[in-house]
Structure formats: structure tokens, C-alpha cells
Design a protein around this motif. Structure first.
Motif, mmCIF file in Angstrom:
data_model
loop_
_atom_site.group_PDB
_atom_site.id
_atom_site.type_symbol
_atom_site.label_atom_id
_atom_site.label_comp_id
_atom_site.label_asym_id
_atom_site.label_seq_id
_atom_site.Cartn_x
_atom_site.Cartn_y
_atom_site.Cartn_z
ATOM 1 N N ILE A 13 -10.420 -14.947 9.894
ATOM 2 C CA ILE A 13 -11.463 -15.763 10.513
ATOM 3 C C ILE A 13 -11.712 -15.296 11.939
ATOM 4 C CG2 ILE A 13 -11.963 -18.098 11.390
ATOM 5 C CD1 ILE A 13 -10.651 -19.192 8.867
ATOM 6 N N MET B 53 -21.562 -17.840 7.350
ATOM 7 C CA MET B 53 -20.166 -18.296 7.562
ATOM 8 C C MET B 53 -19.658 -19.066 6.359
ATOM 9 S SD MET B 53 -17.576 -18.172 9.435
ATOM 10 C CE MET B 53 -16.071 -18.962 9.932
ATOM 11 N N ALA B 54 -20.541 -19.883 5.808
ATOM 12 C CA ALA B 54 -20.133 -20.696 4.661
ATOM 13 C C ALA B 54 -19.756 -19.788 3.497
ATOM 14 C CB ALA B 54 -21.256 -21.631 4.259
ATOM 15 N N LEU C 10 -5.141 -15.494 6.913
ATOM 16 C CA LEU C 10 -6.410 -16.221 6.949
ATOM 17 C C LEU C 10 -6.881 -16.419 8.393
ATOM 18 C CD1 LEU C 10 -5.808 -18.996 4.247
ATOM 19 C CD2 LEU C 10 -7.205 -16.946 4.020
ATOM 20 N N ILE D 183 -7.510 -16.751 -2.074
ATOM 21 C CA ILE D 183 -6.205 -17.319 -1.730
ATOM 22 C C ILE D 183 -5.134 -17.151 -2.815
ATOM 23 C CG2 ILE D 183 -4.997 -19.493 -1.220
ATOM 24 C CD1 ILE D 183 -7.343 -20.229 0.598
ATOM 25 N N LEU E 147 -16.340 -18.229 4.056
ATOM 26 C CA LEU E 147 -15.232 -19.151 3.805
ATOM 27 C C LEU E 147 -15.034 -19.381 2.310
ATOM 28 C CD1 LEU E 147 -15.604 -21.893 6.558
ATOM 29 C CD2 LEU E 147 -13.983 -20.009 6.456
ATOM 30 N N THR E 148 -16.124 -19.479 1.593
ATOM 31 C CA THR E 148 -16.012 -19.681 0.146
ATOM 32 C C THR E 148 -15.300 -18.504 -0.487
ATOM 33 O OG1 THR E 148 -18.124 -20.849 0.195
ATOM 34 C CG2 THR E 148 -17.332 -20.146 -1.964
ATOM 35 N N LEU F 209 -13.367 -16.420 0.981
ATOM 36 C CA LEU F 209 -11.992 -16.438 1.482
ATOM 37 C C LEU F 209 -11.124 -17.333 0.599
ATOM 38 C CD1 LEU F 209 -10.979 -15.066 4.132
ATOM 39 C CD2 LEU F 209 -11.067 -17.307 5.187
ATOM 40 N N GLU F 210 -11.656 -18.505 0.285
ATOM 41 C CA GLU F 210 -10.912 -19.442 -0.538
ATOM 42 C C GLU F 210 -10.600 -18.889 -1.905
ATOM 43 O OE1 GLU F 210 -11.248 -23.950 -0.342
ATOM 44 O OE2 GLU F 210 -13.266 -23.217 0.071
#
Lengths: 266, 169
Positions: free
Chosen positions: B41, B1-2, B37, B12, B5-6, B8-9
Motif C-alpha cells: 500500500i 485505489m478501490a 500488505l 491474501i 485493494l480488491t 490485494l485482498e
């Protein structure tokens, strides 16, 4: 270059030429064709300048500072509201850590804030939260070895983890042992002990490998009502998970921590 | 998951640029990014990890934009120079401003199919195979739409030159 087939092939190449997808040799070939055809050159130049203008108008967005609403460094709970609106069962979908500042953790006073997206502890807590969700809903087979076989359970799990385990006595908080199981964690064994109170509410203690191999004081993670405290003790991490409010969970965590020989914090 | 998210960021800024191309207003564009976003998720478990995460996010954003055009419709056919100036880059000089106004309104006046390919090819710079996947159309369709879109764009900006080009053929 005026046949129908040639036109469509050329058009594909013209697009690739303008978008910069051609290698050196092909680029030169097309450039040559363009040089020999004024109308083609005009069209390509206009395609190119339109593209350049569109890029000039939009590329600066890439360099804009990321607005605060998207920035996890300044906004550590960034994905928290997004996660709460998640349509998937939150516990399964996202064990995102939300680290709480020191004030709330008064009893320990050592909580560290870290950028959640760089936190390797998330692997451990993710596993613990998932295992909690998956096994606590089981009615008939919540555990592999029951509390009636506690001695064997503890001996077995300790041996597999190569680390002394125990099933702490939590009766003063209303929880009694149901049993436990062995779980895989990236090819290595992890252990889950399950407790239950008089209402049937379940709590799990997950003991597994700590990839960062460091020591920490208590940290708190929350995933839409499912709370967990964890601490790391060199190669082992301990995660206590339950759907109870933080304060009650903290009480239980203290007991477990002391049972595993943690020093008194004041 | 981490890791998710990384990753994903990191996407952006690109998502913000893509949203700004789809939806002119910066606030509304960022709303679109936020919705994208959220949905990503939401559907994290559906992403198989094959191919770039960015492509998957483009698909999500494209679908949200298409399905909620009313909500995200900020496509005035005429963009006032000052509005464009405040939200996007300013080319220098008077000629530059006229060109600015021209290309954005020309983009707005394209059909949705044409606009979709041009944005992904010219602004986002995606390879054509990736555009094919994001828009879920055969690559041949990508290419023909792109050519027509580009001709339409230059036609809108400078109709005379397009006429000359056609006559030569």
C-alpha cells in the motif's frame, strides 16, 4: 540420454513435467522417456512425491478462513492502520473511504455502511481528495478563475458540467471564495471551487460525475487528517474536502447542501 | 485505489501460503503477510500495473523476508511432528508423519537460493518465467537451481535412491 547437453535439456523438461507445465504432446514424450529408463523414473517419481508432499502440507492454508486482521468485511478499517503508517504523503497515496456508522451522522441519520472495497464512490472521492491536495498547496495559482470573476466562473463551470452550479456563501463559517477551476474526470468535466478562511486554511468543493447514478445521503470519508463529506444526487456527486475536524466540516457541508437545494433533513 | 485493494485482498490466501512456506510459525507468517500488505500500500504508486499484482507482492514478501531474517527466522532444523501437525496438514499414518518431518526439515536444510526456487515452483506453482522475475535471476539459473534443489530434497529424505540415480549416469 546421457550426454551433457541432453541432460540439461532433459532436466528442464523434467522440472516442467513434474510441475505440470508441459502440454499433452510433450508430457507423453517425457513419460515415454521415463518408462524406458528406470533410474530416470526413480528420480522423477521422487521429485513428484516430494512436490506432492510439499503441496499437501501447504495448500490447506488456501482454504483456511482469512484471519480477522485481513478481512475487510468484518474489519472495514482494515487498511486504515496500514495506510496511516504509509510513508507516502497519505493524501496522495490513498483516498481510502472509511465509512462511519449512522450514530455519528445523527443530523442526517441515513448513512449506509458499505464494504469499502466494492464502493464505486471511491472513484469520485479519490479524485476530489487528490484535486484538493494538489491545488490547495498552490500559493500563486490555486485557482484558474478568481472570486473577482465569480459570475463568469459559475457560468463557465455550469455550462461545462451541463449542470447548474453556484458558489455558496460560506462566510458564516469563516470561509470565503477564492475561485475555481475545471478538471478532467475520465474524459468528462468536473469542477472545483476553493474557499479559504482567515488563517489560510483551504476547503474545496468538488462537483463531478457520479458513476453509480444513484442518490445518497451524506457519507463521510477520511484520509489521515483530510476529511470529506459527500453526497450523490443521481448523475452528480458533491464532495467537500478540508483538513478540519468532522463537526466543522459538517457545518459547512450543510450550508452547501442547502444552497444546492437539498431538502431539509431532520 | 478501490480496484487495487480488491485485488490485494484476493491475493491474501496465496500470500499466507507463501509466508507459511517461508516461515513455519502461523502467527509469524501472518505478521509477514501484514508487513507485505503495508509495504504494498505504501508503494502503490510504484506498481505499474504490468503483470500480475500477485507477482509484485511475492517480490515484496521475499525481500522483507530476506532483509529481516532475524525477525522472521523460525526455521528449526528439526520440526517436531506435533508442531507440524498443528500448523500444517497431517498425512495419514505413521509413515506419513515420518515423511512429513523429513520433507520439512529437508526444505529447511536447503540453501536459501535453493529453497526460494523450490517454494515458488512446487508450492506456489509459478511458471518459471515468473519465478525468474520474482527472484530477479535468469531463467537458466531458475532451472539449474530447481534441479539441484530437488535432488537435494530427495537426497535428504532418501539418500540411497539418489546415489543409485547418480551411478546410472
Amino acid at each position: 540420454m546421457s550426454g551433457q547437453e541432453n541432460t540439461s535439456v532433459t532436466q528442464d523438461l523434467l522440472n516442467a513435467f513434474v510441475d505440470g507445465h508441459l502440454d499433452e504432446g510433450e508430457r507423453e514424450r517425457i513419460a515415454e522417456a521415463i518408462r524406458n529408463d528406470a533410474a530416470l523414473a526413480e528420480r522423477v517419481n521422487q521429485w513428484q512425491s516430494t512436490r506432492d508432499r510439499l503441496k499437501a502440507l501447504h495448500d490447506p492454508v488456501l482454504d483456511e478462513p482469512i484471519p480477522a486482521r485481513f478481512c475487510t468485511e468484518r474489519n472495514p478499517g482494515l487498511f486504515e492502520p496500514l495506510k496511516r503508517r504509509s510513508l507516502l504523503p497519505a493524501r496522495i497515496a490513498a483516498s481510502i473511504a472509511m465509512l462511519i456508522f449512522g450514530g455519528i451522522m445523527g443530523w442526517f441519520g441515513h448513512v449506509l455502511y458499505q464494504n469499502q472495497t466494492e464502493n464505486p464512490d471511491l472513484v469520485l472521492t479519490d479524485r476530489a481528495l487528490s484535486a484538493h491536495t494538489v491545488y490547495t498547496i498552490e500559493v500563486r495559482h490555486p485557482v484558474e478563475v478568481g472570486q473577482d470573476n465569480e459570475q463568469h466562473l459559475i457560468a463557465w463551470l455550469s455550462k461545462r458540467l451541463n449542470h447548474p452550479l453556484k458558489a455558496p456563501d460560506l462566510s458564516s463559517t469563516g470561509f470565503k471564495l477564492v475561485g475555481g477551476r475545471l478538471l478532467p474526470a475520465a474524459g468528462r468535466p468536473a469542477a472545483q471551487l476553493m474557499y479559504e478562511d482567515a488563517t489560510g486554511l483551504r476547503l474545496t468543493l468538488y462537483v463531478g460525475n457520479n458513476p453509480s447514478n444513484k442518490e445518497t445521503a451524506f457519507r463521510f470519508v477520511s484520509d489521515d487528517g483530510l476529511n470529506a463529506f459527500y453526497w450523490l444526487d443521481r448523475e452528480i456527486g458533491y464532495v467537500i474536502v478540508a483538513e478540519v475536524e468532522r463537526d466543522r466540516l459538517l457545518e459547512v457541508t450543510k450550508l452547501i447542501y442547502q444552497a444546492f437545494g437539498g431538502p431539509e433533513w431532520n | 485505489m478501490a480496484d487495487f485493494l480488491t485485488e490485494l485482498e484476493r491475493c491474501i490466501p496465496y500470500l499466507r501460503r507463501y509466508a507459511r512456506a517461508l516461515v513455519r510459525d502461523p502467527q509469524v507468517a501472518d505478521d509477514l503477510v501484514q508487513d507485505c500488505l503495508e509495504r504494498a500500500i505504501d508503494r502503490r504508486s510504484l506498481w505499474r500495473g504490468t503483470g500480475p499484482l500477485k507477482s509484485w507482492l511475492y517480490v515484496i514478501m521475499k525481500n522483507i523476508h530476506r532483509n529481516e531474517r532475524r525477525k522472521y527466522a523460525t526455521r528449526p532444523t528439526i520440526v517436531s511432528v506435533d508442531d507440524a501437525h498443528s500448523s500444517l496438514a497431517t498425512p495419514p499414518g505413521q509413515d506419513g508423519r515420518a515423511a512429513l518431518r523429513d520433507v520439512l526439515s529437508a526444505l529447511d536444510n536447503l540453501s536459501d537460493d535453493h529453497r526460494d526456487v523450490v517454494i515458488l515452483a512446487a508450492i506456489e506453482g509459478l511458471p518459471y518465467s515468473e519465478i525468474s522475475q520474482v527472484l530477479d535471476i535468469p531463467i537458466g539459473t531458475v532451472m539449474s537451481r530447481l534441479s539441484r534443489a530437488r535432488d537435494a530434497l530427495i537426497g535428504a529424505i532418501d539418500p540411497e535412491s539418489l546415489e543409485d540415480t547418480k551411478r546410472q549416469r
